[in-house]
Design a protein around this motif. Structure first.
Motif, PDB file in Angstrom:
ATOM      1  N   ARG A 172      -3.955  28.941   0.901  1.00  0.00           N
ATOM      2  CA  ARG A 172      -4.331  28.777   2.312  1.00  0.00           C
ATOM      3  C   ARG A 172      -4.372  30.134   3.010  1.00  0.00           C
ATOM      4  O   ARG A 172      -5.252  30.389   3.846  1.00  0.00           O
ATOM      5  CB  ARG A 172      -3.348  27.833   3.020  1.00  0.00           C
ATOM      6  CG  ARG A 172      -3.415  26.393   2.536  1.00  0.00           C
ATOM      7  CD  ARG A 172      -2.713  25.433   3.488  1.00  0.00           C
ATOM      8  NE  ARG A 172      -1.286  25.708   3.622  1.00  0.00           N
ATOM      9  CZ  ARG A 172      -0.348  25.223   2.816  1.00  0.00           C
ATOM     10  NH1 ARG A 172      -0.695  24.445   1.781  1.00  0.00           N
ATOM     11  NH2 ARG A 172       0.926  25.500   3.014  1.00  0.00           N
ATOM     12  N   GLN A 173      -3.435  31.004   2.660  1.00  0.00           N
ATOM     13  CA  GLN A 173      -3.453  32.355   3.231  1.00  0.00           C
ATOM     14  C   GLN A 173      -4.717  33.104   2.835  1.00  0.00           C
ATOM     15  O   GLN A 173      -5.341  33.781   3.663  1.00  0.00           O
ATOM     16  CB  GLN A 173      -2.208  33.121   2.769  1.00  0.00           C
ATOM     17  CG  GLN A 173      -0.912  32.615   3.357  1.00  0.00           C
ATOM     18  CD  GLN A 173       0.308  33.241   2.697  1.00  0.00           C
ATOM     19  OE1 GLN A 173       0.216  33.785   1.594  1.00  0.00           O
ATOM     20  NE2 GLN A 173       1.456  33.168   3.351  1.00  0.00           N
ATOM     21  N   ALA A 175      -7.638  31.844   2.104  1.00  0.00           N
ATOM     22  CA  ALA A 175      -8.774  31.283   2.835  1.00  0.00           C
ATOM     23  C   ALA A 175      -8.821  31.805   4.267  1.00  0.00           C
ATOM     24  O   ALA A 175      -9.907  31.993   4.837  1.00  0.00           O
ATOM     25  CB  ALA A 175      -8.689  29.753   2.831  1.00  0.00           C
ATOM     26  N   HIS A 176      -7.650  32.055   4.842  1.00  0.00           N
ATOM     27  CA  HIS A 176      -7.586  32.534   6.233  1.00  0.00           C
ATOM     28  C   HIS A 176      -7.835  34.034   6.337  1.00  0.00           C
ATOM     29  O   HIS A 176      -8.533  34.497   7.249  1.00  0.00           O
ATOM     30  CB  HIS A 176      -6.213  32.187   6.821  1.00  0.00           C
ATOM     31  CG  HIS A 176      -6.071  32.534   8.266  1.00  0.00           C
ATOM     32  ND1 HIS A 176      -6.726  31.844   9.268  1.00  0.00           N
ATOM     33  CD2 HIS A 176      -5.350  33.522   8.878  1.00  0.00           C
ATOM     34  CE1 HIS A 176      -6.415  32.376  10.442  1.00  0.00           C
ATOM     35  NE2 HIS A 176      -5.586  33.395  10.237  1.00  0.00           N
ATOM     36  N   VAL A 262      -0.871  30.811   9.335  1.00  0.00           N
ATOM     37  CA  VAL A 262      -1.112  29.846   8.260  1.00  0.00           C
ATOM     38  C   VAL A 262       0.158  29.029   8.010  1.00  0.00           C
ATOM     39  O   VAL A 262       1.240  29.586   7.819  1.00  0.00           O
ATOM     40  CB  VAL A 262      -1.507  30.568   6.948  1.00  0.00           C
ATOM     41  CG1 VAL A 262      -1.749  29.562   5.825  1.00  0.00           C
ATOM     42  CG2 VAL A 262      -2.736  31.433   7.179  1.00  0.00           C
TER      43      VAL A 262
END
Length: 263
Positions: A172-173, A175-176, A262
């Motif tokens: 997720r990190q 993707a951010h 995140v």
């Protein structure tokens, strides 16, 4: 560049272990294409390199304690000093014949890292740092890069693939952070990542789930090169919490802010 007696001890241990790893790495490259594969051989190489480092350090400072990836903890009688050793940081790279790994050694005095060595034997790059004396690559003084914008920054992180909750957070990190930066790399060696950050090759590093021997050598390297390192909460990064977010003052703050967004 003048080195202290303790630094000379650490450098000699790292160089000696590195010479053995160069020989072993040549064998790994041959085993990589064999039916048997190199896994068992690498385990032996890892332990052999650690023993070389331990023997050299113990010979020079027999009263110091040890904390090692393979050999665990050995209590000394000194009460102040502890060697922290990762004989092959980047074992998976070594296992697959990828020439990006390092012998990493840190010296802790009264719970503070005061000296560190990160040696990549294949590239023959020797990174050293002593508290108050700066960080060095061979005989060249290091400074972190001066970029001020995430859009210009090259980041590096570590992503595992074991299906753990931490891995999902890292994805997720990624993707951010990815759309905000110039690029992201994954080298496979956190010691090399932090050394290369100190050398200005990378602009930011983040990773969690690290062990003390992963973190200790690079922490001092970055700080002595003028960089900043915190944990994910923005507190002081330590070998105990296993989290690093690092960069120059501006990039580190921006990266930390992005990561904290995140959940």
């Amino acid at each position: 560049m003048a080195r202290s007696a303790l630094m000379n001890i650490m450098v000699n241990a790292a160089l000696k272990a590195g010479r053995g790893l160069i020989r072993d790495f040549g064998e790994v490259e041959n085993l990589q294409v064999s039916r048997k594969g190199p896994a068992d051989f690498v385990t032996v190489a890892d332990k052999r390199a650690e023993k070389v480092v331990m023997d050299e350090l113990m010979k020079a400072r027999p009263t110091y304690s040890f904390l090692m990836e393979e050999g665990g903890e050995i209590k000394g009688t000194d009460g102040m000093h502890r060697w922290i050793i990762d004989p092959i940081d980047g074992t998976t790279n070594f296992l697959h014949g990828v020439p990006l790994f390092a012998v990493a050694i840190a010296l802790e005095r009264n719970d503070e890292i005061v000296s560190s060595v990160i040696y990549n034997p294949v590239m023959d790059e020797l990174f050293t740092a002593e508290k108050g004396n700066g960080a060095w690559l061979n005989n060249r003084r290091l400074r972190v890069a001066g970029r001020r914008s995430l859009a210009d920054a090259l980041m590096v992180t570590g992503i595992n693939s074991q299906g753990r909750a931490l891995d999902a957070l890292q994805l997720r990190q990624l993707a951010h952070v990815t759309p905000a930066v110039a690029g992201i790399r994954r080298s496979g060696s956190i010691s090399v990542d932090l050394a290369w950050l100190a050398a200005g090759r990378f602009d930011g590093v983040w990773e969690a789930g690290l062990k003390p021997w992963d973190v200790a050598p690079g922490l001092l390297m970055v700080r002595e090169a003028g960089g900043f390192v915190t944990d994910y909460a923005g507190g002081t990064a330590s070998i105990a919490n296993g989290e690093v977010v690092a960069g120059n003052e501006v990039i580190q703050a921006a990266l930390l802010k992005a990561l904290q967004a995140v959940k």
